[in-house]
Design an enzyme around this catalytic site. Structure first.
Site, PDB file in Angstrom:
ATOM      1  N   SER A  75      -7.546  -8.931  -5.303  1.00  0.00           N
ATOM      2  CA  SER A  75      -6.125  -8.348  -5.758  1.00  0.00           C
ATOM      3  C   SER A  75      -4.752  -9.263  -4.581  1.00  0.00           C
ATOM      4  CB  SER A  75      -5.830  -7.695  -6.505  1.00  0.00           C
ATOM      5  OG  SER A  75      -6.501  -6.777  -4.647  1.00  0.00           O
ATOM      6  N   HIS A 275      -0.951  -1.974  -2.487  1.00  0.00           N
ATOM      7  CA  HIS A 275      -0.808  -3.411  -1.754  1.00  0.00           C
ATOM      8  C   HIS A 275       0.217  -3.513  -2.212  1.00  0.00           C
ATOM      9  CE1 HIS A 275      -3.960  -3.240  -5.223  1.00  0.00           C
ATOM     10  NE2 HIS A 275      -4.695  -4.354  -5.282  1.00  0.00           N
TER      11      HIS A 275
END
Length: 296
Positions: A75, A275
């Site tokens: 990711s 993230h």
């Protein structure tokens, strides 16, 4: 297991010992050279061979608009958290491979990365993007082998006990990660035999400078786990370089922009918790430009 994740203290002791031994040898050799003649006068210095320079397996090559670039990974390479994500791999046009390609001027042939990918997933599904015409590969992988998705979910939700348990589990898995990384790096080098390979680390997420902060313990633990992961990745890259593979490690620094800072480059909640934001991925791209330059 061939090696442990936490090797810095051992390496430090070895380095100090080697340096001390080298210093003692140098003093002894100098002393002997000064008093090696029978009449007490110095003898001529013995000729010593000039050491052959070690060739860097990661050559300093100029990027061009024709540089064929492929991105692989999880990711962090797909750009999850940057905004505008689409598809089952949760890919964003603001991912660091996209931003780097735009800023450097290289040709991004494919971003084969996929959110949730492990080292095994990369070996099974992403190598097809590579061939002998590939000039440059970037690679972000390893976090999902440690179960970072569960860590992000539990820690971001403030679940102290599950967060602690997930971190403990991740640290225990660091011992099996080196062999998995070795397999991935070797496979990438084989699939793209003419490419330089850049492996990125994972940015430390928290500002843990205030020991009085309510989440200091969790923040410090998550940072420590990230640093441990990066050290395992860096060591695996160094082993490939020692074998002559044109590979290098690039760390990414979010100093001053971690969770707890005024302008964090990290998502703190939602599906993309832990993230980078779009600004964080731009910093990844800048780190690559600093390492590789821009196309001429």
């Amino acid at each position: 297991m061939r090696r442990r994740a936490i090797v810095i203290p051992i390496i430090a002791v070895v380095v100090v010992g080697v340096l001390a031994g080298a210093a003692a040898f140098a003093w002894s050799a100098t002393s002997n050279a000064r008093h090696d003649s029978q009449d007490g006068r110095p003898v001529a210095a013995r000729e010593t061979p000039t050491p052959t320079p070690t060739v860097d397996p990661f050559p300093d090559e100029q990027l061009t608009p024709e540089t064929r670039y492929v991105a692989l990974g999880d990711s962090f390479a797909a750009g999850m958290g940057a905004g505008g994500e689409t598809g089952k791999c949760v890919s964003s046009p603001k991912s660091y491979p996209d931003v780097f390609a735009e800023e450097s001027g290289v040709d991004l042939i494919a971003n084969a990365s996929c959110s949730g990918a492990t080292t095994s997933d990369l070996l099974k599904r992403q190598l097809i993007a590579l061939d002998d015409r590939t000039d440059l590969v970037t690679l972000s992988i390893g976090g999902n082998d440690l179960g970072v998705a569960d860590i992000a979910s539990d820690c971001a939700a403030g679940k102290a006990i599950p967060c602690r348990n997930e971190l403990s589990s991740a640290l225990s898995l660091l011992n099996v990660l080196p062999d998995r990384l070795d397999a991935v790096y070797a496979a990438v080098a084989k699939a793209a035999p003419n490419a330089r390979i850049v492996v990125t680390g994972y940015a430390v997420m928290y500002d843990a400078s205030d020991p009085n902060a309510p989440d200091f313990g969790m923040a410090a633990a998550i940072n420590a786990a990230t640093i441990g992961l990066n050290e395992v990745i860096r060591t695996a890259v160094d082993e490939q370089r020692a074998k002559g593979v044109p590979m290098t490690f690039v760390g990414v620094d979010f100093d001053g922009h971690g969770i707890g800072n005024k302008s964090p480059w990290v998502n703190t909640s939602g599906f993309a918790a832990f993230h980078p934001t779009a600004a964080g991925y731009r910093e990844y791209a800048r780190a690559l430009v600093r390492t590789l330059g821009k196309a001429q």
